[in-house]
Design a protein around this motif. Sequence first.
Motif, PDB file in Angstrom:
ATOM      1  N   PRO A 208       0.805  -1.238   0.000  1.00  0.00           N
ATOM      2  CA  PRO A 208       0.000   0.000   0.000  1.00  0.00           C
ATOM      3  C   PRO A 208       0.830   1.276   0.000  1.00  0.00           C
ATOM      4  CG  PRO A 208      -0.805  -1.579   1.631  1.00  0.00           C
ATOM      5  CD  PRO A 208       0.511  -2.085   1.165  1.00  0.00           C
ATOM      6  N   LYS A 209       2.055   1.198   0.488  1.00  0.00           N
ATOM      7  CA  LYS A 209       2.887   2.402   0.550  1.00  0.00           C
ATOM      8  C   LYS A 209       4.169   2.250  -0.262  1.00  0.00           C
ATOM      9  CE  LYS A 209       1.105   3.716   5.091  1.00  0.00           C
ATOM     10  NZ  LYS A 209       1.415   4.065   6.498  1.00  0.00           N
ATOM     11  N   GLY A 210       4.131   1.336  -1.240  1.00  0.00           N
ATOM     12  CA  GLY A 210       5.291   1.149  -2.109  1.00  0.00           C
ATOM     13  C   GLY A 210       6.239   0.096  -1.594  1.00  0.00           C
ATOM     14  N   ASP A 215      10.331   5.151  -2.781  1.00  0.00           N
ATOM     15  CA  ASP A 215       8.959   5.464  -3.177  1.00  0.00           C
ATOM     16  C   ASP A 215       7.977   5.359  -2.016  1.00  0.00           C
ATOM     17  OD1 ASP A 215       9.677   5.914  -5.789  1.00  0.00           O
ATOM     18  OD2 ASP A 215       9.421   3.821  -6.378  1.00  0.00           O
ATOM     19  N   TYR A 216       8.474   5.265  -0.828  1.00  0.00           N
ATOM     20  CA  TYR A 216       7.602   5.075   0.328  1.00  0.00           C
ATOM     21  C   TYR A 216       6.616   6.236   0.450  1.00  0.00           C
ATOM     22  CZ  TYR A 216       6.155   3.822   5.049  1.00  0.00           C
ATOM     23  OH  TYR A 216       5.406   3.456   6.148  1.00  0.00           O
ATOM     24  N   ASN A 217       5.348   5.870   0.609  1.00  0.00           N
ATOM     25  CA  ASN A 217       4.254   6.844   0.759  1.00  0.00           C
ATOM     26  C   ASN A 217       3.982   7.632  -0.519  1.00  0.00           C
ATOM     27  OD1 ASN A 217       2.935   6.542   3.150  1.00  0.00           O
ATOM     28  ND2 ASN A 217       4.323   7.848   4.319  1.00  0.00           N
ATOM     29  N   LYS A 218       4.461   7.154  -1.682  1.00  0.00           N
ATOM     30  CA  LYS A 218       4.197   7.841  -2.948  1.00  0.00           C
ATOM     31  C   LYS A 218       3.450   6.952  -3.939  1.00  0.00           C
ATOM     32  CE  LYS A 218       8.325  10.774  -2.655  1.00  0.00           C
ATOM     33  NZ  LYS A 218       9.615  11.150  -3.315  1.00  0.00           N
ATOM     34  N   TRP A 219       3.808   5.650  -3.929  1.00  0.00           N
ATOM     35  CA  TRP A 219       3.250   4.754  -4.934  1.00  0.00           C
ATOM     36  C   TRP A 219       2.719   3.487  -4.278  1.00  0.00           C
ATOM     37  CZ3 TRP A 219       2.923   6.158 -10.041  1.00  0.00           C
ATOM     38  CH2 TRP A 219       3.686   7.272 -10.441  1.00  0.00           C
ATOM     39  N   TYR A 272       4.495  -4.391 -10.803  1.00  0.00           N
ATOM     40  CA  TYR A 272       4.829  -2.983 -10.998  1.00  0.00           C
ATOM     41  C   TYR A 272       5.124  -2.322  -9.665  1.00  0.00           C
ATOM     42  CZ  TYR A 272       3.034  -3.625 -15.697  1.00  0.00           C
ATOM     43  OH  TYR A 272       2.832  -4.070 -16.976  1.00  0.00           O
ATOM     44  N   PHE A 273       6.331  -1.750  -9.557  1.00  0.00           N
ATOM     45  CA  PHE A 273       6.678  -0.983  -8.369  1.00  0.00           C
ATOM     46  C   PHE A 273       5.822   0.279  -8.283  1.00  0.00           C
ATOM     47  CE2 PHE A 273      10.585  -3.406  -9.173  1.00  0.00           C
ATOM     48  CZ  PHE A 273      10.809  -3.943  -7.910  1.00  0.00           C
ATOM     49  N   ARG A 274       5.531   0.866  -9.428  1.00  0.00           N
ATOM     50  CA  ARG A 274       4.718   2.087  -9.469  1.00  0.00           C
ATOM     51  C   ARG A 274       3.427   1.803 -10.247  1.00  0.00           C
ATOM     52  NH1 ARG A 274       9.082   7.011 -10.521  1.00  0.00           N
ATOM     53  NH2 ARG A 274      10.344   6.635  -8.642  1.00  0.00           N
ATOM     54  N   PHE A 275       2.572   1.023  -9.620  1.00  0.00           N
ATOM     55  CA  PHE A 275       1.327   0.656 -10.291  1.00  0.00           C
ATOM     56  C   PHE A 275       0.397   1.861 -10.382  1.00  0.00           C
ATOM     57  CE2 PHE A 275      -2.685  -1.252 -11.168  1.00  0.00           C
ATOM     58  CZ  PHE A 275      -2.417  -2.441 -11.823  1.00  0.00           C
ATOM     59  N   VAL A 276       0.260   2.583  -9.295  1.00  0.00           N
ATOM     60  CA  VAL A 276      -0.564   3.792  -9.258  1.00  0.00           C
ATOM     61  C   VAL A 276      -0.059   4.656  -8.111  1.00  0.00           C
ATOM     62  CG1 VAL A 276      -2.308   2.752  -7.725  1.00  0.00           C
ATOM     63  CG2 VAL A 276      -2.946   4.666  -9.214  1.00  0.00           C
ATOM     64  N   SER A 277      -0.137   5.966  -8.264  1.00  0.00           N
ATOM     65  CA  SER A 277       0.286   6.840  -7.166  1.00  0.00           C
ATOM     66  C   SER A 277      -0.751   6.787  -6.046  1.00  0.00           C
ATOM     67  CB  SER A 277       0.449   8.274  -7.664  1.00  0.00           C
ATOM     68  OG  SER A 277      -0.812   8.832  -7.982  1.00  0.00           O
ATOM     69  N   ILE A 278      -0.292   6.992  -4.829  1.00  0.00           N
ATOM     70  CA  ILE A 278      -1.203   6.957  -3.682  1.00  0.00           C
ATOM     71  C   ILE A 278      -2.252   8.058  -3.811  1.00  0.00           C
ATOM     72  CG2 ILE A 278      -1.325   7.401  -1.197  1.00  0.00           C
ATOM     73  CD1 ILE A 278       1.217   5.794  -0.882  1.00  0.00           C
TER      74      ILE A 278
END
Length: 309
Positions: A208-210, A215-219, A272-278
């Motif tokens: 949930p937080k990357g 990328d913690y708390n971004k993606w 995907y590491f960056r599936f969607v931004s938070i």
Amino acid sequence: MSSTTVQSLRERSPSSYSLKIKNFSQLENLALGSADGKYLSRLFSAGGYNWRMILYPKGNDKDNGSDFISMYVELDSSSLSTPSSEVFADFRFFVLNKKKNKYLTIHDVESKPFNTFRSVWGLPQVLPLSTFKDPQNGYICLGQCEFGVDVIVAPPPTNWEILSFDEKHVYPYKISWPVKNIFEILGHCHTSQRFSVGGKTWAIELYPKGSKTADYNKWVSIFLTSADCETLKEDEKIFTQAYLRILDPRGSNHLSRSITKCYNKSNSSWGYFRFVSIDELRNTYLDMEGALTLEIQFDVVSTTKHSLP
């Protein structure tokens, strides 16, 4: 000379066949008496097959070789094991330069396939006749000259395999995973219950937080993992075509990303590491209660099979 033709000089004499001519003018007259203006050498052996060198002392007009020395090599088709056999070979043609005491070497960088239907390959423009016949250039002296050829036969492959795919498991097949209170989940990774598709066991991993510190708390990171990879052999793979989706609770604008990968013993997880931004997740993909629904759609689950011929 074509863009794939290379020209150089070397001291070593031809290793497959050499044609030493005592009187080039007489060879020209001999070639004129033949149907195509060519001279055929005796048979010689190279790479387990029989060959001839073909020399056009006035050039092969039918192959854009007018006013050039044209040279070819011909496979004796009777030396093939079967009429349908094919031999790949590299060939180099040589013209001795007595002035430099070296051989002008001309060859095509591409191997050529010799078979029953096409047994002759060569170069129509080896050397301009005007260059060859000028004694100052060193290729002919008192009518004497030398031509040659090297034929290098490519051996058949000694290490190979047959790769096949078990195509029994073709879908689409969908599984949904509702996740409540996504940002209140304890721990770095939240894993779905295991499920079976295509005879293999899978799970979805949600970060949930990357999944990366940067990328913690971004993606939000999402992966599809296989629980069977540990039992795979080193050369076994599970080929998968699937789609990971975050469903839109207010409509059909789902966020979908594809996975087309081969899972193996050392790679049991893809995604995907960056599936969607938070921020986008909060604004678009959470329902009124803050819940998220993930979906995995399988189109193909195929096990690769390796076998010797």
